[in-house]
Design a protein around this motif. Structure first.
Motif, short mmCIF file in Angstrom:
data_model
loop_
_atom_site.label_atom_id
_atom_site.label_comp_id
_atom_site.label_asym_id
_atom_site.label_seq_id
_atom_site.Cartn_x
_atom_site.Cartn_y
_atom_site.Cartn_z
N ALA A 114 0.28 -1.21 0.21
CA ALA A 114 -0.08 0.14 0.19
C ALA A 114 0.79 1.42 -0.14
O ALA A 114 0.30 2.08 -0.10
CB ALA A 114 -1.11 0.19 1.05
N GLU A 161 -10.88 0.20 -5.67
CA GLU A 161 -10.74 -1.35 -5.13
C GLU A 161 -10.95 -2.35 -3.99
O GLU A 161 -11.21 -3.26 -4.44
CB GLU A 161 -9.17 -0.54 -5.78
N GLU A 162 -10.51 -1.49 -3.46
CA GLU A 162 -10.13 -2.00 -1.88
C GLU A 162 -12.19 -2.66 -1.72
O GLU A 162 -11.79 -4.22 -1.37
CB GLU A 162 -9.72 -1.73 -0.60
#
Length: 304
Positions: A27, A256-257
């Motif tokens: 990340a 996206e998560e």
């Protein structure tokens, strides 16, 4: 030609917005020691989708004769069906067992990857599309076997280049689209070319066997490969650049998560919530009580 099967623009499409979060970098943007593989959500649906495509290919290849009743058309359509089947089966076996050997050599474990099997089948289908009407059945087997290897080569190459193709469309369609065109220039049989097209342009192996070594058809196929790469790049790269500039090329990190099912399609595709902890506790108590009632003997039986 199988030019419409090509996804050469996808390589730019995958590279420009970058890989999925956690695929090659964490990340914070730090490179991971090893790429992380994201498992498919349903292998069963993957297999089902592959076989739906396989069956659809019979309308694609034999159906491209655009007729069945005129003289000679049925023979061409039948050959297309046979070569399509053989190449797909050969690609499936080739990709899966080659990957198994490579995995065993690297880890010492023997594992059979269903994803490799399915994408190998699709690779064989793509590889035979250009030459399905002009290649002998034995050549279709060879084309399918090589298609499995082409898929593995391109799949591993993308990982080394850190290009994140989530479904391996580039190896299947771009890599084997090129191989299919080149294979036609190598394996096109004189009799089958005459039957399907009535032209004297044969595969290079046949010309070489006849002693003239003419590679006209092979040269045309290679030129076609280069032309399609240039044409698709010219049309699609500016389009993708425009989408990127407008912020429409990729969802943000939070979406996206969460997943596009929730952010774009009004809810998750699967209900994975399960029962609450209170419900589980009540069930365990109820189940325990039922077991006690079964185990404890009745009062009359105890007195006896």
């Amino acid at each position: 030609s199988c030019a419409h099967d090509w996804r050469c623009h996808r390589s730019y499409c995958c590279q420009d917005p970058g890989p999925r979060i956690g695929r090659f970098y964490d990340a914070d943007g730090n490179e991971l020691a090893e790429p992380v593989s994201f498992p498919p959500h349903s292998v069963a649906l993957q297999v089902l989708g592959t076989f739906i495509l396989w069956v659809g290919w019979y309308g694609f290849n034999p159906g491209s004769t655009l007729g069945i009743s005129p003289a000679g058309y049925a023979d061409v359509a039948a050959l297309c069906a046979v070569t399509t089947t053989l190449a797909a089966a050969a690609g499936s076996v080739s990709a899966m067992f080659t990957d198994m050997v490579m995995t065993r050599k690297a880890t010492g474990e023997t594992m059979y990857d269903i994803t490799m099997c399915m994408n190998g089948a699709l690779s064989g289908l793509v590889g035979i599309t250009a030459g399905c009407s002009v290649c002998e059945p034995w050549a279709a087997l060879v084309i399918g076997i090589v298609a499995g290897w082409v898929y593995i080569f391109w799949s591993n190459l993308l990982v080394k280049l850190k290009i994140d193709d989530a479904v391996d469309a580039i190896p299947v369609h771009f890599g084997n689209g090129m191989w299919g065109c080149i294979a036609t220039g190598l394996f096109a049989s004189p009799g089958l070319v005459d039957n399907a097209y009535g032209t004297p342009n044969y595969g290079w192996f046949y010309n070489w066997g006849m002693g003239n070594g003419t590679g006209k058809l092979l040269a045309v196929e290679i030129i076609g490969v280069l032309f399609i790469i240039g044409w698709v790049g010219l049309i699609m790269i500016p389009y993708f650049m425009l989408l990127n500039a407008m912020g429409l090329f990729r969802v943000d990190a939070l979406e996206e998560e969460v997943g596009l099912d929730i952010s774009h399609h009004k809810g998750a595709a699967y209900d994975l919530s399960g029962p609450s902890e209170d419900v589980k506790e009540k069930y365990e108590i109820s189940n325990s009580q039922r077991k006690k009632e079964i185990v404890l003997p009745a009062e009359g039986e105890e007195n006896a």
